[in-house]
Design a protein around this motif. Structure first.
Motif, short mmCIF file in Angstrom:
data_model
loop_
_atom_site.label_atom_id
_atom_site.label_comp_id
_atom_site.label_asym_id
_atom_site.label_seq_id
_atom_site.Cartn_x
_atom_site.Cartn_y
_atom_site.Cartn_z
N ARG A 35 5.18 31.50 13.98
CA ARG A 35 4.15 31.68 13.05
C ARG A 35 4.34 33.12 12.08
NH1 ARG A 35 2.68 27.01 11.25
NH2 ARG A 35 1.56 25.59 12.65
N GLN A 36 4.69 34.30 12.99
CA GLN A 36 4.72 35.50 12.81
C GLN A 36 6.27 35.50 11.98
OE1 GLN A 36 3.06 37.92 12.27
NE2 GLN A 36 1.21 37.54 13.56
N ALA A 37 7.11 34.79 12.38
CA ALA A 37 8.76 34.94 11.94
C ALA A 37 8.62 34.36 10.63
CB ALA A 37 9.54 34.22 12.84
N LEU A 38 7.71 33.28 10.38
CA LEU A 38 7.63 32.79 8.87
C LEU A 38 6.93 33.88 7.96
CD1 LEU A 38 6.72 29.15 9.71
CD2 LEU A 38 8.71 29.77 8.39
N ARG A 39 5.90 34.42 8.51
CA ARG A 39 5.24 35.44 7.61
C ARG A 39 6.13 36.50 7.39
NH1 ARG A 39 2.60 40.38 8.33
NH2 ARG A 39 3.12 40.37 10.51
N ILE A 40 6.90 37.08 8.34
CA ILE A 40 7.86 38.35 8.24
C ILE A 40 9.01 37.87 6.99
CG2 ILE A 40 9.24 39.78 9.31
CD1 ILE A 40 7.08 39.62 11.66
N THR A 41 9.46 36.80 7.35
CA THR A 41 10.77 36.42 6.67
C THR A 41 10.47 35.87 5.04
OG1 THR A 41 10.91 34.33 7.65
CG2 THR A 41 12.14 36.18 8.35
N LEU A 42 9.22 35.34 4.95
CA LEU A 42 8.81 34.76 3.74
C LEU A 42 8.21 35.77 2.76
CD1 LEU A 42 7.84 31.18 4.60
CD2 LEU A 42 10.08 32.27 3.85
N PRO A 49 13.05 42.39 6.81
CA PRO A 49 14.18 41.40 6.56
C PRO A 49 14.82 41.45 5.22
CG PRO A 49 11.99 40.39 6.95
CD PRO A 49 11.69 41.77 7.10
N ALA A 50 14.00 41.37 4.32
CA ALA A 50 14.32 41.42 2.76
C ALA A 50 15.01 40.42 2.14
CB ALA A 50 15.18 42.84 2.74
N ALA A 51 15.70 39.60 2.77
CA ALA A 51 16.77 38.62 2.31
C ALA A 51 16.16 37.56 1.16
CB ALA A 51 17.31 37.55 3.37
N MET A 90 18.20 35.21 -1.10
CA MET A 90 19.03 34.55 -0.21
C MET A 90 18.13 34.53 1.13
SD MET A 90 22.41 36.90 -0.51
CE MET A 90 22.83 37.89 -2.23
N ALA A 91 18.83 34.25 2.23
CA ALA A 91 18.14 33.83 3.23
C ALA A 91 18.53 34.67 4.68
CB ALA A 91 18.62 32.38 3.87
N PRO A 92 17.79 34.80 5.70
CA PRO A 92 17.81 35.92 6.70
C PRO A 92 19.47 35.40 7.42
CG PRO A 92 15.86 34.89 7.01
CD PRO A 92 16.42 34.08 5.80
N ASP A 93 20.22 36.59 7.86
CA ASP A 93 21.25 36.27 8.53
C ASP A 93 21.48 37.07 9.74
OD1 ASP A 93 21.92 38.47 7.29
OD2 ASP A 93 23.62 38.01 6.47
N GLY A 94 22.45 37.40 10.43
CA GLY A 94 22.79 38.13 11.45
C GLY A 94 21.79 37.69 12.80
N GLY A 95 21.88 36.36 12.61
CA GLY A 95 20.92 35.77 13.89
C GLY A 95 19.59 35.91 13.88
N THR A 96 19.19 36.29 12.76
CA THR A 96 17.60 36.50 12.90
C THR A 96 16.64 35.25 12.72
OG1 THR A 96 18.17 38.44 11.28
CG2 THR A 96 15.88 37.71 11.55
N THR A 97 17.44 34.13 12.20
CA THR A 97 16.42 32.97 11.96
C THR A 97 16.44 32.46 13.59
OG1 THR A 97 18.52 31.73 11.99
CG2 THR A 97 17.35 32.33 10.12
N VAL A 98 17.02 32.85 14.52
CA VAL A 98 16.82 32.65 16.17
C VAL A 98 15.90 33.71 16.75
CG1 VAL A 98 17.93 32.09 18.29
CG2 VAL A 98 18.74 30.85 16.16
N THR A 99 16.69 34.93 16.57
CA THR A 99 16.05 35.87 17.51
C THR A 99 14.68 36.49 17.09
OG1 THR A 99 16.93 37.54 16.00
CG2 THR A 99 18.28 36.83 18.04
N LEU A 100 14.47 36.37 15.93
CA LEU A 100 13.29 36.77 15.50
C LEU A 100 11.91 35.90 16.05
CD1 LEU A 100 11.60 38.78 13.91
CD2 LEU A 100 11.50 37.53 11.78
N SER A 101 11.98 34.60 15.77
CA SER A 101 11.07 33.78 16.29
C SER A 101 10.76 33.71 17.76
CB SER A 101 11.47 32.19 15.62
OG SER A 101 12.70 31.79 16.29
N ARG A 102 12.15 33.92 18.37
CA ARG A 102 11.88 34.12 19.96
C ARG A 102 11.15 35.37 20.21
NH1 ARG A 102 14.00 29.82 18.67
NH2 ARG A 102 15.53 28.75 20.04
#
Length: 267
Positions: free
Chosen positions: A163-170, A139-141, A146-158
């Protein structure tokens, strides 16, 4: 095969009901600029106008699918980066929406890196993702302040759960294709040498399906996500633009260009 768009940044060809959309900035890892994203959106809109379209394959020429935003382009804007990022994220968000709302199934084919909102974000917004075994996902943001974009804050967690979405993005692990498959981020992993042929076979299989049934099923599944990606996109755009004006964002971009670890200060 009929060439529909060839503007130097994006290529779009169509044959037998299957469209192939390719990013064509291989020297910059298909880095996303306003020009590329505008051309991407135009190509997606061209696909929306094709009544006989049965499948769309999105790929990137060269070694990588996409490294995300073009860091050199971003850094060149200096203090004007927030305004520039507002334009970049606007084109990205309407492109993501166009992908999701396209009646035909969308396949993203990944070789090399899929990073940032322009790479990883499009992976998360696709209906199918076929990855070569050497592909990597990032994800790299937050690594550039910066913060994730491209809809990732919704799509990735779904896709992977909160828990995994937080691990991956942070923490931004460089996920292997196998790890991405295990998390559900990609649909299939194939040997690198078979990536093109396998993706083409999948597109042909989809093209032979009942188009209205596939379109309706796709719409129902995306609508069932809950909060729509479109509802999240404006918030993402505002957040990314605001963060891009911080000292940490400038430091993050400089660190990438200078090939060193960033020193973030919280300013």
């Amino acid at each position: 095969m009929t060439s529909v768009i060839d503007n130097g940044d994006v290529l779009l060809d169509v044959a037998d009901g299957v469209a192939e959309l390719r990013f064509d900035r291989p020297d910059s890892a298909n880095g996303m600029t306003v020009g590329l994203l505008r051309a991407f959106y135009d190509a997606l809109m061209a696909c929306h106008r094709m009544p006989d379209l049965r499948a769309l394959v999105i790929s990137g020429n060269g070694r990588h699918f996409s490294g995300g935003g073009d860091v050199r382009d971003f850094a060149s804007h200096g203090e004007g980066l927030p305004d520039h990022l507002r334009e970049v994220t606007s084109w990205l968000q309407i492109s993501v929406s166009a992908m999701i709302r396209l009646p035909a199934p969308v396949i993203v084919k990944v070789q090399g890196y899929a990073a940032g909102g322009g790479g990883f974000g499009l992976v998360c917004a696709a209906d199918f993702v076929v990855a070569g075994e050497s592909a990597r996902f990032l994800p790299a943001a937050t690594t550039v302040g910066m913060a994730p974009d491209g809809g990732t804050t919704v799509t990735l967690s779904r896709i992977v759960g909160i828990r995994q979405a937080l691990r991956i993005t942070l923490t931004n692990p460089r996920l292997t294709a196998k790890e991405a498959l295990e998390l559900g981020i990609v649909s299939e992993v194939v040997p690198d040498a078979e990536l093109d042929s396998h993706t083409a076979d999948l597109a042909r299989t989809l093209a032979q399906g009942a188009p209205r049934a596939l379109a309706a099923t796709k719409r129902l599944l995306w609508d069932g996500v809950g909060r729509s990606v479109e509802e999240a996109l404006p918030d993402e755009a505002r957040t990314v633009s605001a963060l891009s004006g911080t000292a940490d964002a400038r430091e993050g971009l400089a660190a990438v260009l200078e090939r060193r670890a960033p020193l973030f200060t919280g300013r």
